[in-house]
Structures are given as C-alpha cells and as structure tokens.
Design an enzyme around this catalytic site. Structure first.
Site, PDB file in Angstrom:
ATOM      1  CD  GLU A 159      -0.800  -4.660  -1.934  1.00 28.36           C
ATOM      2  OE1 GLU A 159      -1.873  -5.293  -1.932  1.00 28.36           O
ATOM      3  OE2 GLU A 159      -0.587  -3.665  -1.184  1.00 28.36           O
ATOM      4  CG  ASP A 194       3.122  -2.437   6.202  1.00 22.97           C
ATOM      5  OD1 ASP A 194       2.544  -2.565   5.105  1.00 22.97           O
ATOM      6  OD2 ASP A 194       2.639  -2.847   7.276  1.00 22.97           O
ATOM      7  CE  LYS A 251      -9.353  -5.485  -0.363  1.00 22.44           C
ATOM      8  NZ  LYS A 251      -8.758  -6.402   0.652  1.00 22.44           N
ATOM      9  NE  ARG A 273      -3.198  -2.595   2.816  1.00 22.72           N
ATOM     10  CZ  ARG A 273      -3.866  -2.947   3.900  1.00 22.72           C
ATOM     11  NH1 ARG A 273      -4.200  -2.027   4.794  1.00 22.72           N
ATOM     12  NH2 ARG A 273      -4.238  -4.198   4.114  1.00 22.72           N
ATOM     13  CG  ASP A 330      -5.386  -2.939  -1.343  1.00 25.15           C
ATOM     14  OD1 ASP A 330      -5.262  -4.165  -1.363  1.00 25.15           O
ATOM     15  OD2 ASP A 330      -4.772  -2.191  -0.551  1.00 25.15           O
ATOM     16  CD  GLU A 382      -5.446  -7.577  -2.323  1.00 28.34           C
ATOM     17  OE1 GLU A 382      -6.372  -8.139  -1.709  1.00 28.34           O
ATOM     18  OE2 GLU A 382      -4.440  -7.109  -1.771  1.00 28.34           O
TER      19      GLU A 382
END
Length: 252
Positions: free
Chosen positions: A36, A231, A113, A10, A38, A111
C-alpha cells in the site's frame, strides 16, 4: 484457511522509512503479498509517493508537495527522520514502484491523497501510467475521496477501486456496489463480521487498516477478511503460517 493478502502499509514502515523504495523492497522480503502506498502530484504533474501533503514530517523541508517540481522533490531526504541509517533515501515516483513489482504476484494498493489538495487531473494521470506499465490487473485504487474513485471508474472501468473509511457505515457493501467499487478498506474498528460476509457475497473484498497488534490480526482473520493492511507484514505472515499449520494438524 483461505488466503489473506498481506498488504504492507507504506511498505515495511515499522522497520524502514515509509513510502520509500527500501521500505517497499523490505516488505517483499518480509512476506508481503501486497504493498500500500500514497500518491500525490508534484508542481510539474509527476506522481510521487508520500503520505503527508506537506514535506516537514518525512522529508525535513518546509512547504507543500504540490508546490515543488519532481526534480526538487527527488533531492530531499525522506529517510533521516526515521533513522540515520536511511539518510539520503529519496521520495520515489509511482513508476519506480511499478518497476519493482511489475510481473510479480504482488497486489499494489495505490491511495489517491486528494482529499485536502484537489490535484487537477490526478485520476487521468494515474490511469495513464497504469496503462503504460500494463498494471491494470495488479493495481487497486483507493481513497477517502470517494468522488475521485467514481471518476477513476468512469475513466477505466477495468481497474479496481476500494473505499477507505474511518467510521461505521450502514450497509457499506451496498454503498460500494453502487459506486462500482470492488473493495472496502475500513479502519479496523469499523469492521463487522456480518458485513464482511455480506460484502463478499456481492464480490466485494474487505481489507481493514492499519492492523499491527497480533490480537487484532487474529480478530480480523476470525471475521473472515480477505486482506489486512499492516506495518508488520512479517508478523502477519507468521500468524497465518501458524494458523495453516494448526488447521492441517486438525485435519490429520
């Protein structure tokens, strides 16, 4: 040692509000080789980058992402929840992230969702935007919704997919091969060295998530993974540099 992708989960979400442009930009500054994020869909079909299906936690608003237009979502504050310094940081679109990394040697793990909200047409829309931005070689599509990834592969066989999963799977590399996926993205506790090796023998890479403890990072590297989702991209980058230095000293 072999190159390992440093994938910022994220964005640099330990030091910036997750899934915001400032988090993505900071990730690159901290040494990430991949990002990465979402993706979900607004009420009017725009692709927006936010993890939760609801807005409460990171955007301070009631309701579901799916029920608001893109323009309305863009007015929300996705930064204040993390720290007052980030007040007013908006929810970005997928195109904004593409604009940041296009043409750079940066892997983009998108990703889908769509496990809770079955966004109609999401796969087609994402692939359309990937094509428009010529991002086919930089993007990997992942999801816990494996049926959705199969649909993506049928629409666009040239775009890589990766299976997200939490629990131990039996011969996950065979399952991935059957679904024509090029990657496995297991929860860190579901990783086994022999499975990483067997997957790679079939051309399938393993990128575990979310690995933040330095000891866990070392363990994943010892298992031979090809990338780590974290992270803390700067911590992972430092560990990898130290390993490379030690290996070079050993050679001498």
């Amino acid at each position: 040692m072999n190159k390992i992708e440093i994938i910022a989960h994220r964005g640099a979400s330990a030091v910036c509000p997750e899934n915001t442009m400032i988090a993505f930009e900071r990730a690159l500054e901290l040494g990430a080789t991949g990002i990465e994020t979402d993706v979900q869909m607004s009420a009017d079909g725009r692709l927006v980058l936010i993890h939760d299906e609801t807005l409460q936690r990171t955007a301070g608003s009631e309701g579901w992402v799916k029920d608001f237009t893109y323009d309305t979502l863009r007015t929300l504050d996705a930064g204040s929840w993390f720290h007052a310094d980030f007040a007013g940081e908006p929810i970005p679109s997928l195109e904004m992230l593409f604009n940041l990394v296009q043409g750079k040697r940066i892997l983009l793990n998108v990703e889908l969702k769509n496990g809770i909200v079955p966004y109609k047409g999401m796969e087609e829309k994402i692939i359309q935007v990937i094509r428009e931005w010529n991002m086919e070689q930089q993007v990997v599509l992942s999801s816990f919704n494996h049926a959705s990834l199969v649909k993506c592969k049928r629409i666009a066989p040239d775009i890589r997919t990766a299976l997200l999963y939490m629990e131990k799977l039996y011969r996950p590399y065979d399952y991935a091969a059957k679904l024509e996926a090029s990657g496995l993205h297991p929860y860190k506790l579901a990783v086994a060295k022999e499975e990483v090796t067997a997957a790679l023998a079939q051309g399938i890479v393993t990128y575990p998530f979310t690995v933040n403890d330095p000891g866990d990072m070392e363990l994943m590297m010892d298992m031979g993974v090809q990338g780590i989702i974290t992270d803390l991209p700067d911590v992972l980058a430092s560990l990898m540099t130290a390993r490379t230095r030690s290996a070079n000293i050993g050679i001498k």
